[in-house]
Every structure is written in structure tokens, then in C-alpha cells.
Design a protein around this motif. Structure first.
Motif, PDB file in Angstrom:
ATOM      1  N   GLY A 158       0.805  -1.221   0.000  1.00 16.77           N
ATOM      2  CA  GLY A 158       0.000   0.000   0.000  1.00 16.77           C
ATOM      3  C   GLY A 158       0.833   1.264   0.000  1.00 16.77           C
ATOM      4  O   GLY A 158       0.476   2.255   0.653  1.00 16.77           O
ATOM      5  N   HIS A 159       1.915   1.266  -0.722  1.00 17.79           N
ATOM      6  CA  HIS A 159       2.835   2.404  -0.776  1.00 17.79           C
ATOM      7  C   HIS A 159       2.085   3.685  -1.115  1.00 17.79           C
ATOM      8  O   HIS A 159       1.369   3.753  -2.106  1.00 17.79           O
ATOM      9  CB  HIS A 159       3.893   2.108  -1.842  1.00 17.79           C
ATOM     10  CG  HIS A 159       5.150   2.886  -1.678  1.00 17.79           C
ATOM     11  ND1 HIS A 159       6.335   2.525  -2.268  1.00 17.79           N
ATOM     12  CD2 HIS A 159       5.420   3.999  -0.979  1.00 17.79           C
ATOM     13  CE1 HIS A 159       7.280   3.384  -1.960  1.00 17.79           C
ATOM     14  NE2 HIS A 159       6.737   4.296  -1.169  1.00 17.79           N
ATOM     15  N   GLN A 160       2.259   4.719  -0.290  1.00 17.38           N
ATOM     16  CA  GLN A 160       1.608   6.002  -0.531  1.00 17.38           C
ATOM     17  C   GLN A 160       2.449   7.140   0.035  1.00 17.38           C
ATOM     18  O   GLN A 160       3.379   6.916   0.808  1.00 17.38           O
ATOM     19  CB  GLN A 160       0.206   6.016   0.084  1.00 17.38           C
ATOM     20  CG  GLN A 160       0.182   5.724   1.571  1.00 17.38           C
ATOM     21  CD  GLN A 160      -1.224   5.678   2.111  1.00 17.38           C
ATOM     22  OE1 GLN A 160      -1.875   6.706   2.279  1.00 17.38           O
ATOM     23  NE2 GLN A 160      -1.710   4.465   2.403  1.00 17.38           N
ATOM     24  N   VAL A 161       2.101   8.349  -0.374  1.00 20.09           N
ATOM     25  CA  VAL A 161       2.890   9.536  -0.034  1.00 20.09           C
ATOM     26  C   VAL A 161       2.227  10.343   1.070  1.00 20.09           C
ATOM     27  O   VAL A 161       1.014  10.537   1.063  1.00 20.09           O
ATOM     28  CB  VAL A 161       3.061  10.432  -1.281  1.00 20.09           C
ATOM     29  CG1 VAL A 161       3.835  11.696  -0.933  1.00 20.09           C
ATOM     30  CG2 VAL A 161       3.762   9.656  -2.379  1.00 20.09           C
ATOM     31  N   VAL A 162       3.056  10.841   2.031  1.00 24.68           N
ATOM     32  CA  VAL A 162       2.629  11.857   2.983  1.00 24.68           C
ATOM     33  C   VAL A 162       3.768  12.863   3.115  1.00 24.68           C
ATOM     34  O   VAL A 162       4.842  12.691   2.533  1.00 24.68           O
ATOM     35  CB  VAL A 162       2.285  11.251   4.369  1.00 24.68           C
ATOM     36  CG1 VAL A 162       1.118  10.316   4.266  1.00 24.68           C
ATOM     37  CG2 VAL A 162       3.492  10.581   4.982  1.00 24.68           C
ATOM     38  N   SER A 163       3.527  13.895   3.905  1.00 31.42           N
ATOM     39  CA  SER A 163       4.559  14.932   4.031  1.00 31.42           C
ATOM     40  C   SER A 163       4.791  15.295   5.488  1.00 31.42           C
ATOM     41  O   SER A 163       5.028  16.454   5.819  1.00 31.42           O
ATOM     42  CB  SER A 163       4.157  16.176   3.234  1.00 31.42           C
ATOM     43  OG  SER A 163       2.886  16.652   3.670  1.00 31.42           O
ATOM     44  N   SER A 164       4.732  14.318   6.374  1.00 30.91           N
ATOM     45  CA  SER A 164       4.879  14.597   7.802  1.00 30.91           C
ATOM     46  C   SER A 164       6.333  14.460   8.245  1.00 30.91           C
ATOM     47  O   SER A 164       7.194  14.000   7.494  1.00 30.91           O
ATOM     48  CB  SER A 164       3.997  13.646   8.618  1.00 30.91           C
ATOM     49  OG  SER A 164       4.345  12.298   8.341  1.00 30.91           O
ATOM     50  N   GLY A 165       6.597  14.869   9.492  1.00 29.75           N
ATOM     51  CA  GLY A 165       7.937  14.748  10.056  1.00 29.75           C
ATOM     52  C   GLY A 165       8.969  15.480   9.219  1.00 29.75           C
ATOM     53  O   GLY A 165       8.712  16.574   8.696  1.00 29.75           O
ATOM     54  N   PRO A 166      10.150  14.908   9.046  1.00 28.33           N
ATOM     55  CA  PRO A 166      11.203  15.585   8.289  1.00 28.33           C
ATOM     56  C   PRO A 166      10.895  15.708   6.807  1.00 28.33           C
ATOM     57  O   PRO A 166      11.541  16.489   6.100  1.00 28.33           O
ATOM     58  CB  PRO A 166      12.428  14.691   8.521  1.00 28.33           C
ATOM     59  CG  PRO A 166      11.851  13.336   8.795  1.00 28.33           C
ATOM     60  CD  PRO A 166      10.585  13.600   9.566  1.00 28.33           C
ATOM     61  N   TYR A 167       9.898  14.959   6.327  1.00 26.14           N
ATOM     62  CA  TYR A 167       9.527  15.041   4.920  1.00 26.14           C
ATOM     63  C   TYR A 167       8.808  16.341   4.590  1.00 26.14           C
ATOM     64  O   TYR A 167       8.554  16.631   3.421  1.00 26.14           O
ATOM     65  CB  TYR A 167       8.649  13.845   4.543  1.00 26.14           C
ATOM     66  CG  TYR A 167       9.395  12.537   4.572  1.00 26.14           C
ATOM     67  CD1 TYR A 167      10.123  12.103   3.478  1.00 26.14           C
ATOM     68  CD2 TYR A 167       9.395  11.743   5.720  1.00 26.14           C
ATOM     69  CE1 TYR A 167      10.832  10.909   3.510  1.00 26.14           C
ATOM     70  CE2 TYR A 167      10.109  10.556   5.762  1.00 26.14           C
ATOM     71  CZ  TYR A 167      10.822  10.142   4.662  1.00 26.14           C
ATOM     72  OH  TYR A 167      11.530   8.963   4.707  1.00 26.14           O
ATOM     73  N   ARG A 168       8.523  17.147   5.596  1.00 24.52           N
ATOM     74  CA  ARG A 168       7.973  18.479   5.341  1.00 24.52           C
ATOM     75  C   ARG A 168       9.023  19.410   4.772  1.00 24.52           C
ATOM     76  O   ARG A 168       8.696  20.413   4.126  1.00 24.52           O
ATOM     77  CB  ARG A 168       7.428  19.080   6.642  1.00 24.52           C
ATOM     78  CG  ARG A 168       6.199  18.376   7.220  1.00 24.52           C
ATOM     79  CD  ARG A 168       5.842  18.961   8.567  1.00 24.52           C
ATOM     80  NE  ARG A 168       6.892  18.687   9.553  1.00 24.52           N
ATOM     81  CZ  ARG A 168       6.918  19.207  10.784  1.00 24.52           C
ATOM     82  NH1 ARG A 168       5.989  20.057  11.161  1.00 24.52           N
ATOM     83  NH2 ARG A 168       7.884  18.889  11.618  1.00 24.52           N
ATOM     84  N   PHE A 169      10.290  19.123   5.029  1.00 22.22           N
ATOM     85  CA  PHE A 169      11.369  20.061   4.695  1.00 22.22           C
ATOM     86  C   PHE A 169      12.140  19.667   3.436  1.00 22.22           C
ATOM     87  O   PHE A 169      12.479  20.522   2.625  1.00 22.22           O
ATOM     88  CB  PHE A 169      12.326  20.173   5.881  1.00 22.22           C
ATOM     89  CG  PHE A 169      11.631  20.422   7.183  1.00 22.22           C
ATOM     90  CD1 PHE A 169      10.996  21.632   7.423  1.00 22.22           C
ATOM     91  CD2 PHE A 169      11.575  19.450   8.173  1.00 22.22           C
ATOM     92  CE1 PHE A 169      10.341  21.876   8.614  1.00 22.22           C
ATOM     93  CE2 PHE A 169      10.925  19.677   9.368  1.00 22.22           C
ATOM     94  CZ  PHE A 169      10.294  20.892   9.603  1.00 22.22           C
ATOM     95  N   VAL A 170      12.426  18.387   3.288  1.00 19.06           N
ATOM     96  CA  VAL A 170      13.081  17.870   2.068  1.00 19.06           C
ATOM     97  C   VAL A 170      12.449  16.528   1.737  1.00 19.06           C
ATOM     98  O   VAL A 170      11.882  15.855   2.600  1.00 19.06           O
ATOM     99  CB  VAL A 170      14.604  17.709   2.251  1.00 19.06           C
ATOM    100  CG1 VAL A 170      15.295  19.056   2.372  1.00 19.06           C
ATOM    101  CG2 VAL A 170      14.927  16.816   3.432  1.00 19.06           C
TER     102      VAL A 170
END
Length: 239
Positions: A158-170
Motif C-alpha cells: 500500500g505504498h503512498q505519499v505523505v509529508s509529515s515529520g522531516p519530509y515536510r522540509f526535504v
């Protein structure tokens, strides 16, 4: 890769438990081999910098085992189908070959006294910077349920994208952590000649990041939109 947060079951499955044991054994053996190579290259055991770095590596493994979900460590414990062919070489270079080369060069540097003695404050500051890098990678792994050891689209999970944690920055904070962790290693070991293989590791990391990002934009639904909002791969404001 950027994905949904990972939750760990209080009672892992038998498959997860076996995978975690496999990860623990492989990690312990790898750490022992790397330590042995470091001291063999140096030709001596009475090397405080070497023991300092070995202790650091062991400490990071302990933190991994305590903090990271066993499901993730089990996933990373073995190769998986769907890995991109170009990543077989790059992953091995980043995880094994270049780290070993750094240790070999550092050990030889100590044996032949190529580098001058570095001040204690620089060695300890470098150790703290390396720890920050290790913790950043652990944070990214904690957030990312699909932080695989190789580049592949994990559609079966179920691979999917989010933008939480350090993924907000890079878009690739795990690789940022790798760079921050390894760049100070020559200073921790007091072996400036090891900056050469470290530079190779940096180059391979940038190449792998570019190829992985291209793969995700082409094959992972939602990633292209995520990339439009989180613009930078590794270095905010630059790349």
C-alpha cells in the motif's frame, strides 16, 4: 521515500519476529566485521578514536532496535523483488563498500601517520554532528513505513505519499541524515585522508537521490504533486 507513519503492533507476528532476528544478527555481524577491518588496517588496538567510533556504531544499532518498529527492520533485513537494477550497485556502495573503504583508509592513515593530531574538541564536535545525522535518519525511518533498503515501489504494502515529520522540509531526509552522519567520520577517527572515500559516498548519495526521486515521480501516485509542494530533494533552497 515519503509515506504514512508506521505503527508497531505490541505482539509482532512470527514472520516479523524472524525478520527482526535476521536484522539483528546481520547488523551485529556487519558491525563486528567493520570494527575488525578498522583495527586491522590500523595495525593496532590501542587507538582511542577507533574505539570511540566503534562505540558510536554500536550505540546507533541499539537505538535502532529500541526506537524503530520491528516490522520495518524485518522489511529491511533482506532483498525484495521489484528493486531497480541500477540500485543494486548503488545500495551496496552506500551501505557496504564505501563505508568499508572509509574505515580502511582511516586505519591506514593511523598506521602510517598521514594526518596530524586533531584537537579533542574537534573530534567530539564531529561525533555530535554525526549523532545528529544518525538521529535524523532514524526519525525519517520512524515516520516512513516504507523506508526500504533498496529503491522499489512497494505496491503490495500500500505504498503512498505523505509529508509529515522531516519530509515536510526535504523529500529525502534519510539521505540527508546519511550525509551528516558520514561527513564527520574522518575527523572522529583523526584521519583526514578518509575525506576522499567520504567524498565518493557523498557523490553516490546525490546520484542515488536523483534516480530515486525520478522513479518516485514516474511510478508512485501522488509523489509528483508532493514534489511540487516540497521542492528540494536534499538541501533546502539549493537542490
Amino acid at each position: 521515500m515519503s509515506t504514512k507513519p508506521l505503527s508497531q503492533s505490541s505482539v509482532p507476528s512470527a514472520e516479523t519476529a524472524a525478520g527482526f532476528r535476521r536484522w539483528a544478527i546481520k547488523s551485529a555481524v556487519a558491525a563486528l566485521v567493520m570494527a575488525a577491518i578498522l583495527f586491522l588496517a590500523a595495525g593496532r588496538l590501542d587507538w582511542p578514536n577507533g574505539w570511540l567510533y566503534v562505540g558510536f556504531m554500536a550505540g546507533v544499532l541499539v537505538i535502532d532496535a529500541i526506537v524503530l518498529p520491528h516490522e520495518l527492520l524485518a522489511e529491511r533485513s533482506q532483498g525484495r523483488e521489484g528493486t531497480k537494477k541500477w540500485d543494486v550497485f548503488l545500495a551496496s556502495g552506500m551501505a557496504v563498500l564505501l563505508p568499508l573503504l572509509i574505515l580502511v583508509v582511516a586505519g591506514l592513515d593511523k598506521r602510517w601517520r598521514w594526518s596530524p593530531e586533531l584537537p579533542t574538541w574537534l573530534i567530539l564536535a564531529s561525533l555530535m554532528i554525526s549523532l545528529v545525522g544518525a538521529l535524523l535518519t532514524i526519525w525519517a525511518m520512524r515516520i516512513n513505513a516504507f523506508f526500504s533498503s533498496t529503491v522499489r515501489i512497494q505496491s503490495e504494502r500500500g505504498h503512498q505519499v505523505v509529508s509529515s515529520g522531516p519530509y515536510r522540509f526535504v523529500r529525502h531526509p534519510g539521505y540527508v541524515g546519511v550525509l551528516v552522519c558520514y561527513l564527520p567520520v574522518p575527523f572522529i577517527l583523526g584521519a583526514l585522508s578518509a575525506l576522499v572515500p567520504t567524498a565518493l559516498l557523498v557523490l553516490v548519495t546525490f546520484v542515488r537521490t536523483a534516480l530515486e526521486d525520478r522513479t518516485l515521480q514516474a511510478e508512485l501516485p501522488g509523489y509528483r504533486n508532493y514534489a511540487q509542494h516540497t521542492r528540494y530533494r536534499l538541501i533546502p533552497g539549493i537542490w
